[in-house]
Each structure stands twice: as structure tokens, then as C-alpha cells.
Motif scaffolding. Sequence first.
Motif, PDB file in Angstrom:
ATOM      1  N   MET A   1      -0.114  -0.470  17.091  1.00 23.16           N
ATOM      2  CA  MET A   1      -1.141  -1.028  15.951  1.00 23.16           C
ATOM      3  C   MET A   1      -0.709  -1.974  15.396  1.00 23.16           C
ATOM      4  O   MET A   1      -1.446  -3.159  14.989  1.00 23.16           O
ATOM      5  N   ASN A   2       0.253  -3.419  16.073  1.00 27.62           N
ATOM      6  CA  ASN A   2      -0.285  -4.717  15.342  1.00 27.62           C
ATOM      7  C   ASN A   2      -0.976  -5.371  14.794  1.00 27.62           C
ATOM      8  O   ASN A   2      -2.100  -5.773  15.197  1.00 27.62           O
ATOM      9  N   HIS A 217       6.890  -7.207   8.644  1.00 27.17           N
ATOM     10  CA  HIS A 217       7.409  -7.893   7.155  1.00 27.17           C
ATOM     11  C   HIS A 217       8.556  -8.475   6.782  1.00 27.17           C
ATOM     12  O   HIS A 217       9.259  -7.868   8.264  1.00 27.17           O
ATOM     13  N   LYS A 226       3.939 -12.010   9.616  1.00 23.97           N
ATOM     14  CA  LYS A 226       2.992 -11.793   9.770  1.00 23.97           C
ATOM     15  C   LYS A 226       2.787 -10.782   8.327  1.00 23.97           C
ATOM     16  O   LYS A 226       1.195 -11.410   8.399  1.00 23.97           O
ATOM     17  N   LEU A 230       8.715  -7.355   0.939  1.00 25.10           N
ATOM     18  CA  LEU A 230       8.858  -6.342  -0.041  1.00 25.10           C
ATOM     19  C   LEU A 230      10.216  -6.344  -0.317  1.00 25.10           C
ATOM     20  O   LEU A 230       9.818  -5.317  -1.100  1.00 25.10           O
ATOM     21  N   VAL A 236       8.592  -4.480  -3.331  1.00 27.44           N
ATOM     22  CA  VAL A 236       7.469  -3.387  -4.015  1.00 27.44           C
ATOM     23  C   VAL A 236       8.385  -2.252  -4.791  1.00 27.44           C
ATOM     24  O   VAL A 236       6.991  -1.446  -5.397  1.00 27.44           O
ATOM     25  N   TYR A 239       7.189  -3.056  -8.486  1.00 28.22           N
ATOM     26  CA  TYR A 239       5.861  -3.902  -9.079  1.00 28.22           C
ATOM     27  C   TYR A 239       4.778  -2.624  -8.650  1.00 28.22           C
ATOM     28  O   TYR A 239       3.824  -2.842  -8.777  1.00 28.22           O
ATOM     29  N   LEU A 240       5.277  -1.674  -7.853  1.00 27.15           N
ATOM     30  CA  LEU A 240       4.207  -0.496  -7.480  1.00 27.15           C
ATOM     31  C   LEU A 240       4.361   0.247  -8.227  1.00 27.15           C
ATOM     32  O   LEU A 240       5.430   0.628  -8.555  1.00 27.15           O
ATOM     33  N   ILE A 249       2.291   3.469   1.803  1.00 27.44           N
ATOM     34  CA  ILE A 249       2.433   3.501   3.985  1.00 27.44           C
ATOM     35  C   ILE A 249       1.584   4.996   4.977  1.00 27.44           C
ATOM     36  O   ILE A 249       1.432   4.422   5.804  1.00 27.44           O
ATOM     37  N   THR A 259      -8.662  -3.904   4.250  1.00 27.27           N
ATOM     38  CA  THR A 259      -6.689  -4.658   4.825  1.00 27.27           C
ATOM     39  C   THR A 259      -6.118  -4.082   5.813  1.00 27.27           C
ATOM     40  O   THR A 259      -7.059  -3.398   6.769  1.00 27.27           O
ATOM     41  N   THR A 260      -5.299  -5.007   6.996  1.00 26.61           N
ATOM     42  CA  THR A 260      -5.579  -5.476   8.088  1.00 26.61           C
ATOM     43  C   THR A 260      -3.948  -4.689   8.732  1.00 26.61           C
ATOM     44  O   THR A 260      -3.538  -4.592   9.890  1.00 26.61           O
ATOM     45  N   MET A 261      -3.628  -4.374   7.259  1.00 28.92           N
ATOM     46  CA  MET A 261      -2.015  -3.283   7.629  1.00 28.92           C
ATOM     47  C   MET A 261      -2.516  -1.611   8.433  1.00 28.92           C
ATOM     48  O   MET A 261      -3.565  -0.758   7.538  1.00 28.92           O
ATOM     49  N   ILE A 278      11.497   5.887   3.998  1.00 29.26           N
ATOM     50  CA  ILE A 278      11.913   4.077   3.782  1.00 29.26           C
ATOM     51  C   ILE A 278      12.005   3.924   2.844  1.00 29.26           C
ATOM     52  O   ILE A 278      11.800   2.701   2.735  1.00 29.26           O
ATOM     53  N   LEU A 282      14.424   0.858   1.365  1.00 24.04           N
ATOM     54  CA  LEU A 282      13.134  -0.354   0.133  1.00 24.04           C
ATOM     55  C   LEU A 282      13.816  -0.181  -1.533  1.00 24.04           C
ATOM     56  O   LEU A 282      13.822  -1.087  -2.237  1.00 24.04           O
TER      57      LEU A 282
HETATM   58  C1  HEC Z   1       0.779  -4.978  12.141  1.00 25.07           C
HETATM   59  C2  HEC Z   1       1.290  -5.402  10.817  1.00 25.07           C
HETATM   60  C3  HEC Z   1       2.318  -4.214   9.970  1.00 25.07           C
HETATM   61  C4  HEC Z   1       3.111  -3.269   9.915  1.00 25.07           C
HETATM   62  C5  HEC Z   1       3.593  -2.728  11.293  1.00 25.07           C
HETATM   63  C6  HEC Z   1       3.216  -2.673   8.610  1.00 25.07           C
HETATM   64  N1  HEC Z   1       2.046  -3.803   7.338  1.00 25.07           N
HETATM   65 FE1  HEC Z   1       2.608  -3.778   5.241  1.00 25.07          FE
HETATM   66  N2  HEC Z   1       1.191  -4.749   5.934  1.00 25.07           N
HETATM   67  C7  HEC Z   1       1.064  -5.388   6.681  1.00 25.07           C
HETATM   68  C8  HEC Z   1      -0.264  -7.005   5.718  1.00 25.07           C
HETATM   69  C9  HEC Z   1      -0.859  -7.662   7.072  1.00 25.07           C
HETATM   70  C10 HEC Z   1      -0.509  -6.040   4.866  1.00 25.07           C
HETATM   71  C11 HEC Z   1      -0.817  -6.999   3.559  1.00 25.07           C
HETATM   72  C12 HEC Z   1      -2.371  -6.579   3.082  1.00 25.07           C
HETATM   73  C13 HEC Z   1      -3.446  -6.954   2.782  1.00 25.07           C
HETATM   74  O1  HEC Z   1      -2.887  -7.218   1.240  1.00 25.07           O
HETATM   75  O2  HEC Z   1      -4.658  -6.407   3.026  1.00 25.07           O
HETATM   76  C14 HEC Z   1       0.781  -5.172   4.260  1.00 25.07           C
HETATM   77  C15 HEC Z   1       1.376  -4.571   3.044  1.00 25.07           C
HETATM   78  C16 HEC Z   1       2.404  -4.228   2.786  1.00 25.07           C
HETATM   79  C17 HEC Z   1       2.872  -3.566   1.682  1.00 25.07           C
HETATM   80  C18 HEC Z   1       1.820  -4.169   0.330  1.00 25.07           C
HETATM   81  C19 HEC Z   1       2.821  -5.377  -0.328  1.00 25.07           C
HETATM   82  C20 HEC Z   1       1.760  -6.315  -1.426  1.00 25.07           C
HETATM   83  O3  HEC Z   1       2.322  -6.775  -2.631  1.00 25.07           O
HETATM   84  O4  HEC Z   1       0.546  -6.220  -1.798  1.00 25.07           O
HETATM   85  C21 HEC Z   1       3.397  -3.056   1.466  1.00 25.07           C
HETATM   86  C22 HEC Z   1       3.836  -1.843   0.249  1.00 25.07           C
HETATM   87  C23 HEC Z   1       3.791  -2.923   3.219  1.00 25.07           C
HETATM   88  N3  HEC Z   1       2.805  -3.452   3.734  1.00 25.07           N
HETATM   89  C24 HEC Z   1       4.657  -2.056   3.699  1.00 25.07           C
HETATM   90  C25 HEC Z   1       4.384  -1.646   4.514  1.00 25.07           C
HETATM   91  C26 HEC Z   1       5.785  -0.795   5.259  1.00 25.07           C
HETATM   92  C27 HEC Z   1       6.886   0.306   4.656  1.00 25.07           C
HETATM   93  C28 HEC Z   1       5.416  -0.234   6.556  1.00 25.07           C
HETATM   94  C29 HEC Z   1       6.272   0.627   7.646  1.00 25.07           C
HETATM   95  C30 HEC Z   1       5.703   1.516   7.777  1.00 25.07           C
HETATM   96  C31 HEC Z   1       4.827  -1.693   7.074  1.00 25.07           C
HETATM   97  N4  HEC Z   1       4.022  -2.242   6.422  1.00 25.07           N
HETATM   98  C32 HEC Z   1       4.148  -2.499   8.440  1.00 25.07           C
HETATM   99  C33 HEC Z   1       1.321  -6.316   7.862  1.00 25.07           C
HETATM  100  C34 HEC Z   1       1.447  -4.327   8.164  1.00 25.07           C
END
Ligand code: HEC
Length: 295
Positions: A1-2, A217, A226, A230, A236, A239-240, A249, A259-261, A278, A282
Motif C-alpha cells: 500500500m505504501n 502517520h 509521510k 492525526l 481527527v 474535527y471530522l 479508512i 487522494t494518495t492514501m 482504530i 484515535l
Molecule cells: C501509505 C501511507 C498511508 C497509510 C498506510 C495510511 N495513510 Fe492516512 N493518509 C495518507 C496521506 C498521504 C493522507 C493525505 C491524503 C490527502 O490529503 O488526500 C492521509 C490522510 C489521512 C486522514 C485525513 C487527515 C485530514 O485531516 O485530512 C486520516 C484521518 C487518515 N489518513 C487516517 C489513516 C488511518 C486511520 C490509517 C490506517 C488505517 C491510515 N490513514 C493509513 C497516507 C497514509
Amino acid sequence: MNKCFRTPTLYFTHLIPAVFLLIAFTNPAYAQANAVEALIEFRNPDGLVKSLKPTELNTLARQKTLKVFEVHEGRERQYKVYPAQAIFDLMFGSSWRTADEIIFTCQDGYQPSIPVAKFLTYDAYLAVASADNKPFTLSNALQNHEVVALEPAYLIWDNLKSPALLDEGASDMPYQIASIELASFAARFPEMLPPAGASTETRRGFLHFRKYCMACHTINGHGGGKAPELNYPVSVTEYLKPGYLKQWIDNPASLRYNTTMPALAAEIPEREEVIAEIIAYLTAMRDVKRMQPKP
Ligand code: HEC
């Protein structure tokens, strides 16, 4: 996923040979710098053990070819690899086997912390090249098909005969590994621990967060570099709007275009519960906001 935003590195590494050739031909004093190759650092709780070039791994173990299911690309692929256990034995001594976690830090800040138990249960390998002499890159289907460089090393698992490994997605497959560090989780990341007396649900959520989220995170400034923090100064979960965190998620692209998440891997067993736990973690972390001032 990374991992996101890695494409620039790829362009950059393409440029390096050209730049060095130019320098080498025009200035002999720089010719030796041509040998620059990214190093992999091995660290234990006392500090740096050794830095190695990927080519020097052949002094520690025998290289072989391994076929795996390449989770990032959704197909089988072959890599040139060294067995992780043999390398850890030589770098850390056999006591790594009773340690807590192994933390991988990547060039772009991706930082998964993987329990030692996983390395004792399954066979992991450090890949240093493609087996077919194709470029050592992959096209990350989990992240908008970004083409990413894998060097100097990429952690893979002998997953073809293990459904359990295939279910885990790509969270424990860091690439562009810059350092490999033996650590105690509690000592290394005290700011991420759930509050004293936390519920079972929260404590489970903490373990899931470590596995699936902290590579990218931070919580209270600790974790991967990266993706957004949170918890601090506002969680989060504050504010969400209720419901949106679960949806995020489950399927981030359903809320934010491009989005790249990556979504939490679809194959994870009891995925609904995992997401709820999870969120419980949080939510509990609201009560322990702490940020250490930067030194
Ligand atoms: C491979 C990297 C990666 C992983 C693993 C990842 N995230 Fe993210 N996450 C991101 C990125 C990059 C963003 C910003 C994305 C965007 O703004 O489009 C993000 C954004 C978010 C946000 C929104 C924050 C905001 O205020 O906009 C939340 C909440 C979040 N992630 C929760 C999680 C949770 C919980 C997990 C585990 C289940 C997780 N993420 C796993 C990369 C990751």
C-alpha cells in the motif's frame, strides 16, 4: 500500500548516472564519487551498528532468486534477494530474535515498525534487484499507479504459499529502505501509547494502528513522516464529522478525489471491527495530547 510522492526520486536516480558520467569525464578528482551508492544503516538501541551498500550484503548471505506475489502490482514477480534472518543474525547477533520490533525507515519518511515475531514466523527477504534485469522499480497500483524506485533495498515476504501473508496487504513491504533498526516499541514511541487504563477495544486499535497506519502517520509527532499528524493539536476524531472517519479508512477516494492514501486492505480479516477499534484508539488519544518540543 505504501508511500506517496516518490516519482521525483525516480527521475532523480535516472539523472544520477548521467550527471556522474559528465563529472567523471570532465574532472578526474570527482571520478571516485562515481561509486556513490545509497547505504543501508543497521541500528540497535545503542546506535549505529554498520552501514552497508546493497552490493555488500553478499558478504553476509547468499543471493538467490525469489518469486513472490507482488502485492503493489497485483501479479507475480521475481527479485534477487538475501534472507532477512541470516542478515539480522550477523548484523544484530542472535539476540534480535527475542527483541520487540524492527523499524524500517525509508528515504521518503515511510516508517513501518514490524514485530520481530513476524520475521520468526514467515520468511522475509531484502530484495536488491529485479531478477529479469528490468529496472528495480514497480508501478504502485495501490497509489494511483505511481512508478517508484525500490533501491537500495525492498523488504518482501515469501508469500506465494501463505494466504495469511497475502491477506496483510503491503503495509510491511517498505521500499527505498535507508535504515533497519532493532527497538523496543514502548521505548522508541512512548508518545503513541494509549492512556493508562485504556479499554481492550482501544488497546486492540493501537495494535492495528501500528500495523496499518503508523508507517505513514504520526500520533503526537511519532511515527512515519509521510502523511498528516492525526492527534495534535486537534484529533481527527474531533474535527471530522461522525461517520466520515470510518468512511475515510474504508475508502479514502470516496471522500477526496485523487487522494494518495490507500484504503485499508480489503482482505484484512474482521475488517469492520478493525476499523472500529482504530477509531476507538484515535478517540482515546484525545486525552493524551503531548508534543515534545523539537531539540
Ligand atoms: C501509505 C501511507 C498511508 C497509510 C498506510 C495510511 N495513510 Fe492516512 N493518509 C495518507 C496521506 C498521504 C493522507 C493525505 C491524503 C490527502 O490529503 O488526500 C492521509 C490522510 C489521512 C486522514 C485525513 C487527515 C485530514 O485531516 O485530512 C486520516 C484521518 C487518515 N489518513 C487516517 C489513516 C488511518 C486511520 C490509517 C490506517 C488505517 C491510515 N490513514 C493509513 C497516507 C497514509
